[in-house]
Design a protein around this motif. Structure first.
Motif, PDB file in Angstrom:
ATOM      1  N   TYR A   1      -1.758 -12.857   4.477  1.00  0.00           N
ATOM      2  CA  TYR A   1      -1.977 -11.409   3.975  1.00  0.00           C
ATOM      3  C   TYR A   1      -3.399 -10.763   4.128  1.00  0.00           C
ATOM      4  N   SER A   2      -3.480  -9.567   4.006  1.00  0.00           N
ATOM      5  CA  SER A   2      -4.790  -8.893   4.271  1.00  0.00           C
ATOM      6  C   SER A   2      -5.480  -9.401   5.786  1.00  0.00           C
TER       7      SER A   2
ATOM      8  N   SER B   1       0.771  -1.494   0.129  1.00  0.00           N
ATOM      9  CA  SER B   1       0.076   0.008   0.126  1.00  0.00           C
ATOM     10  C   SER B   1       0.742   1.371   0.036  1.00  0.00           C
TER      11      SER B   1
ATOM     12  N   ARG C   1     -13.799 -12.650  -2.552  1.00  0.00           N
ATOM     13  CA  ARG C   1     -12.464 -11.961  -2.140  1.00  0.00           C
ATOM     14  C   ARG C   1     -11.928 -10.886  -3.356  1.00  0.00           C
TER      15      ARG C   1
ATOM     16  N   ARG D   1      -9.962  -1.186  -3.764  1.00  0.00           N
ATOM     17  CA  ARG D   1     -10.803  -1.445  -2.970  1.00  0.00           C
ATOM     18  C   ARG D   1     -12.287  -0.810  -3.358  1.00  0.00           C
TER      19      ARG D   1
ATOM     20  N   TYR E   1      -3.904   0.982  -3.461  1.00  0.00           N
ATOM     21  CA  TYR E   1      -4.688   1.561  -2.142  1.00  0.00           C
ATOM     22  C   TYR E   1      -4.410   3.101  -2.415  1.00  0.00           C
TER      23      TYR E   1
ATOM     24  N   ARG F   1      -8.228  -5.891   4.552  1.00  0.00           N
ATOM     25  CA  ARG F   1      -8.003  -4.934   3.749  1.00  0.00           C
ATOM     26  C   ARG F   1      -8.564  -3.472   4.354  1.00  0.00           C
TER      27      ARG F   1
ATOM     28  N   GLU G   1      -4.649 -15.346   2.085  1.00  0.00           N
ATOM     29  CA  GLU G   1      -5.441 -14.319   2.537  1.00  0.00           C
ATOM     30  C   GLU G   1      -6.251 -15.229   3.683  1.00  0.00           C
TER      31      GLU G   1
END
Length: 342
Positions: free
Chosen positions: A206-207, A25, A320, A230, A30, A211, A180
């Motif tokens: 991850y995430s 990010s 997802r 997102r 993002y 998120r 995830e």
């Protein structure tokens, strides 16, 4: 700040802190890239705090996140860091993601990442997404050569099915699988997590904060820029799914209030309590959020807390990924016998 405990990731010798830092990010997806000096300061703060497991990929930017880490690693901190990057996913001229697992591309991508990162060896090198047209044995066979040549130390996979993981591990030990996993993404618990544990493979989540949704709930959307991935692409952030997903957040928030921690800390603590083979890699671009995430390592959950979280943590509403990416989730490859070695 308290000393960060360390864990064994996989069974080949890689040791990392119990929490990593996802760097995506800072540069991509993002919203717009964040100011480089601020991000380098954040990375240095993380390393000085004991969070030395840094995660990037060549597709983040593309390329700019690896370049950022390369700049951050100058000045003698490389030896303190466990550096992970990824290959295999790229954007074509139309902006569509394509996945490549051909041996020639594996080597080409690795050499390019080494150069951008300014290092001689990558600690953990993941196949970011699985090429459905190339047997995983072929891809991992080339990664094995890179290990033998000292260009990478350990091999990882991301978004691979249980069968793909088994096939890859038979060619060369897989150290970690990145997937995830969070309070609102639990499909991996059915067969992928058990497979990793059976084979002695570490799990990198991850995430882990959905998120960002588990940190803020639906109000997160009010803070996102119009080009934030997102906001425009992820089904769980779309209006038709928000009401259901907000209810998950509200219940997690209620438990966190009782525990005297934030929802982010509770969600991370839930993952820590899954076992010492799990390393979440929450991403952030703010020092205060980073410090809060590290504070999750001190949150203790009872069996009753875990049971309550298990009861409410139904899978969030919405896929997802959107249709353009969902095809690459938990992927499998063709059999080795289908490959032409000529």
């Amino acid at each position: 700040m308290a000393t960060v405990r360390r864990i064994k990731l996989g069974s080949q010798g890689l040791e990392v802190p119990a929490q990593g830092l996802g760097c995506m990010s800072m540069s991509a997806f993002y919203g717009p890239p964040k100011p480089e000096p601020d991000m380098i300061n954040l990375i240095h703060h993380a390393v000085n705090s004991g969070i030395t497991f840094l995660d990037t990929s060549d597709i983040y930017g593309p390329f700019t996140n690896e370049i950022l880490l390369g700049k951050a690693l100058k000045g003698g901190i490389r030896e303190k860091v466990q550096l992970a990057t990824k290959f295999g996913a790229k954007f074509d001229e139309n902006g569509k993601m394509v996945v490549i697992g051909h041996p020639e591309y594996v080597r080409e991508a690795c050499e390019a990442s080494l150069k951008r990162l300014g290092v001689d060896c990558i600690d953990l090198y993941y196949q970011h997404r699985i090429d459905k047209n190339v047997p995983v044995e072929v891809t991992v066979g080339e990664l094995k050569k890179l290990v033998e040549q000292g260009k990478i130390k350990y091999i990882g996979l991301s978004e691979a099915s249980a069968l793909t993981i088994r096939r890859a591990h038979a060619v060369h030990p897989i150290t970690a699988v990145q997937l995830e996993w969070s309070l609102w993404a639990r499909d991996v618990e059915d067969d992928i997590i058990p497979t990793c544990r059976e084979l002695g493979i570490g799990i990198v989540a991850y995430s882990p904060l959905g998120r960002g949704f588990i940190s803020s709930g639906a109000k997160l959307l009010d803070t996102l820029s119009n080009d934030d991935y997102r906001k425009n692409h992820l089904p769980r952030f779309q209006p038709e799914n928000l009401e259901h997903n907000q209810k998950i957040f509200d219940r997690v928030n209620g438990i966190a209030a009782r525990k005297g921690c934030t929802t982010s800390q509770l969600a991370l603590a839930w993952l820590y309590h899954q076992g010492n083979d799990v390393c979440p890699i929450p991403g952030t671009t703010k020092v205060e959020n980073f410090n809060q995430n590290v504070g999750a390592l001190s949150v203790r959950l009872t069996s009753e807390d875990m049971a309550e979280l298990e009861s409410l943590a139904s899978v969030a509403k919405g896929d997802r990924y959107d249709d353009s990416r969902v095809t690459w989730m938990n992927s499998e490859t063709p059999p080795l016998s289908s490959w032409n070695f000529e």
